[in-house]
Design a protein around this motif. Sequence first.
Motif, PDB file in Angstrom:
ATOM      1  N   LYS A   4      -8.110  -3.520  11.744  1.00 38.85           N
ATOM      2  CA  LYS A   4      -9.088  -3.526  10.665  1.00 38.85           C
ATOM      3  C   LYS A   4      -8.729  -2.491   9.608  1.00 38.85           C
ATOM      4  CE  LYS A   4     -13.115  -5.225  13.219  1.00 38.85           C
ATOM      5  NZ  LYS A   4     -14.516  -4.940  13.624  1.00 38.85           N
ATOM      6  N   GLN A   5      -8.289  -1.319  10.056  1.00 40.22           N
ATOM      7  CA  GLN A   5      -7.892  -0.278   9.116  1.00 40.22           C
ATOM      8  C   GLN A   5      -6.676  -0.705   8.300  1.00 40.22           C
ATOM      9  OE1 GLN A   5      -7.281   3.139  11.608  1.00 40.22           O
ATOM     10  NE2 GLN A   5      -9.474   3.681  11.683  1.00 40.22           N
ATOM     11  N   GLN A   6      -5.728  -1.386   8.970  1.00 36.25           N
ATOM     12  CA  GLN A   6      -4.553  -1.882   8.261  1.00 36.25           C
ATOM     13  C   GLN A   6      -4.943  -2.943   7.231  1.00 36.25           C
ATOM     14  OE1 GLN A   6      -2.025  -3.255  11.427  1.00 36.25           O
ATOM     15  NE2 GLN A   6      -1.099  -1.221  11.779  1.00 36.25           N
ATOM     16  N   PHE A   7      -5.870  -3.801   7.616  1.00 35.08           N
ATOM     17  CA  PHE A   7      -6.323  -4.858   6.711  1.00 35.08           C
ATOM     18  C   PHE A   7      -6.995  -4.263   5.467  1.00 35.08           C
ATOM     19  CE2 PHE A   7      -9.594  -7.979   5.406  1.00 35.08           C
ATOM     20  CZ  PHE A   7      -8.751  -9.029   5.067  1.00 35.08           C
ATOM     21  N   ILE A   8      -7.834  -3.246   5.687  1.00 32.30           N
ATOM     22  CA  ILE A   8      -8.505  -2.588   4.565  1.00 32.30           C
ATOM     23  C   ILE A   8      -7.495  -1.892   3.672  1.00 32.30           C
ATOM     24  CG2 ILE A   8     -10.111  -0.725   3.950  1.00 32.30           C
ATOM     25  CD1 ILE A   8     -11.696  -1.428   6.495  1.00 32.30           C
ATOM     26  N   PHE A   9      -6.492  -1.275   4.292  1.00 32.83           N
ATOM     27  CA  PHE A   9      -5.451  -0.592   3.516  1.00 32.83           C
ATOM     28  C   PHE A   9      -4.674  -1.584   2.641  1.00 32.83           C
ATOM     29  CE2 PHE A   9      -0.986   0.730   3.168  1.00 32.83           C
ATOM     30  CZ  PHE A   9      -1.150   1.926   2.474  1.00 32.83           C
ATOM     31  N   ILE A  10      -4.353  -2.743   3.225  1.00 31.26           N
ATOM     32  CA  ILE A  10      -3.613  -3.773   2.469  1.00 31.26           C
ATOM     33  C   ILE A  10      -4.450  -4.285   1.305  1.00 31.26           C
ATOM     34  CG2 ILE A  10      -2.632  -6.105   2.594  1.00 31.26           C
ATOM     35  CD1 ILE A  10      -1.835  -5.457   5.497  1.00 31.26           C
ATOM     36  N   LEU A  11      -5.746  -4.508   1.527  1.00 27.92           N
ATOM     37  CA  LEU A  11      -6.633  -4.975   0.461  1.00 27.92           C
ATOM     38  C   LEU A  11      -6.732  -3.934  -0.653  1.00 27.92           C
ATOM     39  CD1 LEU A  11      -9.642  -6.693   2.277  1.00 27.92           C
ATOM     40  CD2 LEU A  11      -7.854  -7.781   0.910  1.00 27.92           C
ATOM     41  N   THR A  12      -6.857  -2.664  -0.264  1.00 27.96           N
ATOM     42  CA  THR A  12      -6.946  -1.591  -1.266  1.00 27.96           C
ATOM     43  C   THR A  12      -5.677  -1.518  -2.089  1.00 27.96           C
ATOM     44  OG1 THR A  12      -8.363  -0.332   0.250  1.00 27.96           O
ATOM     45  CG2 THR A  12      -7.373   0.865  -1.592  1.00 27.96           C
ATOM     46  N   LEU A  13      -4.523  -1.632  -1.427  1.00 29.53           N
ATOM     47  CA  LEU A  13      -3.240  -1.585  -2.128  1.00 29.53           C
ATOM     48  C   LEU A  13      -3.105  -2.752  -3.090  1.00 29.53           C
ATOM     49  CD1 LEU A  13      -0.547  -0.089  -2.362  1.00 29.53           C
ATOM     50  CD2 LEU A  13       0.355  -1.591  -0.565  1.00 29.53           C
ATOM     51  N   ALA A  14      -3.550  -3.939  -2.661  1.00 33.05           N
ATOM     52  CA  ALA A  14      -3.488  -5.121  -3.522  1.00 33.05           C
ATOM     53  C   ALA A  14      -4.396  -4.948  -4.741  1.00 33.05           C
ATOM     54  CB  ALA A  14      -3.889  -6.361  -2.728  1.00 33.05           C
ATOM     55  N   ALA A  15      -5.578  -4.347  -4.527  1.00 30.68           N
ATOM     56  CA  ALA A  15      -6.501  -4.133  -5.651  1.00 30.68           C
ATOM     57  C   ALA A  15      -5.916  -3.161  -6.665  1.00 30.68           C
ATOM     58  CB  ALA A  15      -7.843  -3.621  -5.132  1.00 30.68           C
ATOM     59  N   VAL A  16      -5.274  -2.110  -6.165  1.00 34.09           N
ATOM     60  CA  VAL A  16      -4.648  -1.138  -7.064  1.00 34.09           C
ATOM     61  C   VAL A  16      -3.539  -1.800  -7.874  1.00 34.09           C
ATOM     62  CG1 VAL A  16      -3.254   0.975  -7.154  1.00 34.09           C
ATOM     63  CG2 VAL A  16      -5.249   0.851  -5.644  1.00 34.09           C
ATOM     64  N   GLN A  17      -2.727  -2.601  -7.202  1.00 38.05           N
ATOM     65  CA  GLN A  17      -1.648  -3.300  -7.903  1.00 38.05           C
ATOM     66  C   GLN A  17      -2.200  -4.254  -8.957  1.00 38.05           C
ATOM     67  OE1 GLN A  17       0.465  -5.076  -4.641  1.00 38.05           O
ATOM     68  NE2 GLN A  17       1.931  -3.368  -4.468  1.00 38.05           N
ATOM     69  N   LEU A  18      -3.293  -4.944  -8.620  1.00 35.76           N
ATOM     70  CA  LEU A  18      -3.904  -5.875  -9.567  1.00 35.76           C
ATOM     71  C   LEU A  18      -4.433  -5.134 -10.791  1.00 35.76           C
ATOM     72  CD1 LEU A  18      -4.521  -8.912  -9.830  1.00 35.76           C
ATOM     73  CD2 LEU A  18      -6.759  -8.464  -8.849  1.00 35.76           C
ATOM     74  N   CYS A  19      -5.065  -3.989 -10.569  1.00 36.53           N
ATOM     75  CA  CYS A  19      -5.567  -3.191 -11.692  1.00 36.53           C
ATOM     76  C   CYS A  19      -4.422  -2.713 -12.568  1.00 36.53           C
ATOM     77  CB  CYS A  19      -6.353  -1.985 -11.170  1.00 36.53           C
ATOM     78  SG  CYS A  19      -7.930  -2.408 -10.401  1.00 36.53           S
ATOM     79  N   PHE A  20      -3.311  -2.355 -11.934  1.00 37.23           N
ATOM     80  CA  PHE A  20      -2.148  -1.905 -12.703  1.00 37.23           C
ATOM     81  C   PHE A  20      -1.597  -3.036 -13.569  1.00 37.23           C
ATOM     82  CE2 PHE A  20       2.472  -1.300 -13.077  1.00 37.23           C
ATOM     83  CZ  PHE A  20       2.488  -0.093 -13.755  1.00 37.23           C
ATOM     84  N   ILE A  21      -1.577  -4.244 -13.008  1.00 41.42           N
ATOM     85  CA  ILE A  21      -1.086  -5.406 -13.769  1.00 41.42           C
ATOM     86  C   ILE A  21      -1.984  -5.672 -14.969  1.00 41.42           C
ATOM     87  CG2 ILE A  21      -0.757  -7.909 -13.688  1.00 41.42           C
ATOM     88  CD1 ILE A  21       0.106  -7.556 -10.750  1.00 41.42           C
ATOM     89  N   PHE A  22      -3.314  -5.642 -14.772  1.00 39.98           N
ATOM     90  CA  PHE A  22      -4.244  -5.872 -15.883  1.00 39.98           C
ATOM     91  C   PHE A  22      -4.105  -4.779 -16.944  1.00 39.98           C
ATOM     92  CE2 PHE A  22      -6.784  -8.630 -12.967  1.00 39.98           C
ATOM     93  CZ  PHE A  22      -6.781  -9.756 -13.775  1.00 39.98           C
TER      94      PHE A  22
END
Length: 432
Positions: A4-22
């Motif tokens: 669960k912690q790994q899943f949350i970490f992956i989601l957080t990393l994806a959100a950060v990357q998405l914000c960087f792209i925008f």
Amino acid sequence: MKWKQQFIFILTLAAVQLCFIFYCLSLYRNDKIHITDDVKVIRLSINGKDMFCAPKTKDASTDSMVLLMCSENMRHIESGVQLLHSGSTSESPKKVRDVISEGKLLIVNKTKDEYERRLTESMFKRDPDGYVNMFDETKPMDFHCDVCAVVSASGHLLGSKAGAEIDSANCVIRMNIAPTKGYEVDVGTRTSLRFAGFPNLMYGIFKANKIFEREKLPEKLLIWSGNTPQIRSVVKGEAKFLKKNHTGLDMYITTDREMKFHDELFAMETGKNRDSSKSWLSTGWFSIVLALKRCNRVKVYGMVEANHCEKTTARLDIPFHYYSMDNGYECMFYRKHEIGLKEGHRFFTEKYVFKKWARYFNLTFHYPEWDISKDDQRTPFLIKKTQSIPNPRYGVKRGPLPANFGNVREQNVRFPRTIEELRNNRFRPEKV
């Protein structure tokens, strides 16, 4: 628990990357983008689409672009600029033409002013049958004239003796409850169309003023209405009662599409959203747009230029209405609305736009006459509050708009208290 912690970490990393792209995309869509050190690209709206445009020549400025290259895709602009500036005068034009033939690039052979004129003219050609019968919206209003006189309600008409000239027009458009009786010498006697705002019906202004009991009925009564079902329902209900008392009254109303058209036109000319900026369009705005759509030649009487109140020669004792002192003096009323923080009319800004239209169309202004060869300074509504505002009348050269802008009470000038005092020419403003 670990997964669960790994899943949350992956989601957080994806959100950060998405914000960087925008964030990168927002930088990419800046209004001015550098291709080379001396070539910039600006973003324009063409037919409702965002287009990237660059000057064809290196030394062209954004204010005087003779040739623009426009495309929805930034890469096409980059390739076009590289081709034009590659140094090969024989091959580059052919390659650019090939890009154009593929529909990837658009060459606009216009100056910036001509380009803006084309946009404005194209807007006015969009006539969505915006004026229909009040009680049967399938029937459009038949109103087309050669020469139209648009008569404002301004106090500048007092003493003008423009009545005969106004009546000589093929059609005469009047606004709201501005009367002719008692003012015939200055404003004329004929009324082909009376254009009024919906508050005249909703709040019983027509009934209280008894304009149709005192005046000859106009050939047509046109009401501009808010585009909400609630407002239109109330307006049509009140119109039925008015029709019962005046059976000969031919009544029309603006459509939803027409009101949206005005919002789009205001946004195009000012760069500001009318609703979010809490701006109210005046009946003068609606009347001039109607006349430009339906008349070959438009003559406007009584309106002043956008910078009129800042001129040292301007009379500040002119009332807002020629028939009433209820709204006080014109410059004071204009100023109050123009810089209103909450909401209001933008009278100066509308005049600023009208002067531009006068260069594009057969539109002239009388009593007072306008000099359309000179640009007005940008209005308080159009510029930022912290930006310098040239204000020679009040001796302000830098800084924000002065607190007493247009406030005649702070200038030690005595003003008339009645319309009769002005009409009889017994009053002259004097220092006290």
